[in-house]
Design a protein around this motif. Structure first.
Motif, PDB file in Angstrom:
ATOM      1  N   ASP A  19       0.830  -1.209   0.000  1.00  0.00           N
ATOM      2  CA  ASP A  19       0.000   0.000   0.000  1.00  0.00           C
ATOM      3  C   ASP A  19       0.863   1.257   0.000  1.00  0.00           C
ATOM      4  O   ASP A  19       0.592   2.217  -0.747  1.00  0.00           O
ATOM      5  CB  ASP A  19      -0.914   0.010   1.232  1.00  0.00           C
ATOM      6  CG  ASP A  19      -2.053  -0.987   1.125  1.00  0.00           C
ATOM      7  OD1 ASP A  19      -2.308  -1.474   0.009  1.00  0.00           O
ATOM      8  OD2 ASP A  19      -2.688  -1.274   2.161  1.00  0.00           O
ATOM      9  N   TYR A  58      -9.075   1.788  -0.188  1.00  0.00           N
ATOM     10  CA  TYR A  58      -8.635   1.417  -1.526  1.00  0.00           C
ATOM     11  C   TYR A  58      -7.703   2.529  -1.993  1.00  0.00           C
ATOM     12  O   TYR A  58      -8.158   3.669  -2.206  1.00  0.00           O
ATOM     13  CB  TYR A  58      -9.835   1.255  -2.468  1.00  0.00           C
ATOM     14  CG  TYR A  58     -10.788   0.187  -2.002  1.00  0.00           C
ATOM     15  CD1 TYR A  58     -10.611  -1.137  -2.379  1.00  0.00           C
ATOM     16  CD2 TYR A  58     -11.866   0.504  -1.162  1.00  0.00           C
ATOM     17  CE1 TYR A  58     -11.486  -2.135  -1.949  1.00  0.00           C
ATOM     18  CE2 TYR A  58     -12.742  -0.475  -0.729  1.00  0.00           C
ATOM     19  CZ  TYR A  58     -12.544  -1.791  -1.116  1.00  0.00           C
ATOM     20  OH  TYR A  58     -13.405  -2.770  -0.679  1.00  0.00           O
ATOM     21  N   ARG A  61      -8.465   4.659  -5.401  1.00  0.00           N
ATOM     22  CA  ARG A  61      -9.787   5.307  -5.371  1.00  0.00           C
ATOM     23  C   ARG A  61      -9.851   6.388  -4.293  1.00  0.00           C
ATOM     24  O   ARG A  61     -10.280   7.517  -4.556  1.00  0.00           O
ATOM     25  CB  ARG A  61     -10.872   4.257  -5.113  1.00  0.00           C
ATOM     26  CG  ARG A  61     -12.297   4.799  -5.239  1.00  0.00           C
ATOM     27  CD  ARG A  61     -13.309   3.854  -4.662  1.00  0.00           C
ATOM     28  NE  ARG A  61     -13.220   3.796  -3.188  1.00  0.00           N
ATOM     29  CZ  ARG A  61     -13.975   3.002  -2.435  1.00  0.00           C
ATOM     30  NH1 ARG A  61     -14.838   2.178  -2.991  1.00  0.00           N
ATOM     31  NH2 ARG A  61     -13.854   3.012  -1.111  1.00  0.00           N
TER      32      ARG A  61
END
Length: 247
Positions: A19, A58, A61
């Motif tokens: 991430d 997310y 997004r």
């Protein structure tokens, strides 16, 4: 093997690394036009705080949601920051090559101003990412938070320059800086200011410390804009000022 279960510490660590890597790449891409550095850094800190709080997110997004939401204000704040930096650097250069008698006192004054500016812009993008205010109130609130969180502000300033220093001292680590140079310091920053921000959020949401998490989750379910309040942070700080260095 339990080691490779999705909920295992190893897999959670690897997911967080992935991430942060993806977040760093997105930030670099969005900084390329230069003028969009402000909203790019705002979205970076928005996502870094989510990751630091282990909230479900997310990366792409949610990053672009924050980027779009704070586009105008982020650009304005970035341009203000850029002008201030140019003026300070210009003044330092003028004094350096000047022979005026009061040059040294002026350098001290400029140094103090530069430190206060750094305090302000260390927190301005995290504040913009989480709290809904006008541009000038955002800058004002970031200044007060930077002062109130003095020791942590210094640490955050150091963390922000570590990747650049490492790159200068060891250029061979360029790939690591490219993948983590923005996101890891932002994530570490979020770990430092998370509790302080949570206290402010709880004050604005009218919930107790014990209900803080539930209040934050309720805000996320309420709509796309997860920012907490309008034009109230300075009043909140004045009502119940945290002690310097308090989490």
């Amino acid at each position: 093997m339990k080691l490779f279960n999705l909920d295992s510490p190893l897999m959670q660590f690897l997911n967080k690394v992935a991430d942060l890597m993806w977040l760093n790449v997105l930030t670099l891409i969005c900084c390329i036009p230069i003028v969009t550095v402000g909203p790019a850094l705002t979205a970076l800190h928005y996502m870094a705080l989510k990751i630091a709080r282990d909230e479900e997110c997310y990366i792409a997004r949610d990053y672009f949601k924050s980027f779009k939401l704070n586009l105008r204000q982020g650009i304005v704040i970035w341009l203000i920051e850029l002008v201030v930096i140019i003026l300070l650097v210009g003044d330092f250069l003028i004094l350096r090559f000047s022979t005026i008698s009061f040059g040294q006192p002026m350098k001290i004054v400029l140094a103090v101003v530069a430190v206060l500016v750094l305090f302000t812009f260390t927190f301005v993008y995290p504040v913009l990412a989480k709290f809904d205010n006008t541009v000038m109130r955002t800058i004002k609130n970031a200044f007060f938070i930077g002062i109130l969180q003095f020791p942590k502000t210094i640490l955050m300033m150091i963390l922000s320059v570590v990747p650049a220093v490492l790159f200068v001292l060891a250029p061979q680590i360029m790939p690591i800086v490219f993948l983590f140079g923005f996101s890891v310091p932002a994530w570490a920053d979020a770990k430092l200011y998370n509790k302080f921000f949570q206290k402010l959020e709880d004050q604005m949401n009218g919930v107790g410390q014990a209900d803080g998490e539930a209040g934050a989750e309720g805000l996320e379910e309420a709509g796309e804009d997860e920012r907490i309040f309008k034009d109230e942070l300075d009043e909140s700080i004045q009502e119940e000022p945290p002690r310097i260095g308090e989490s």
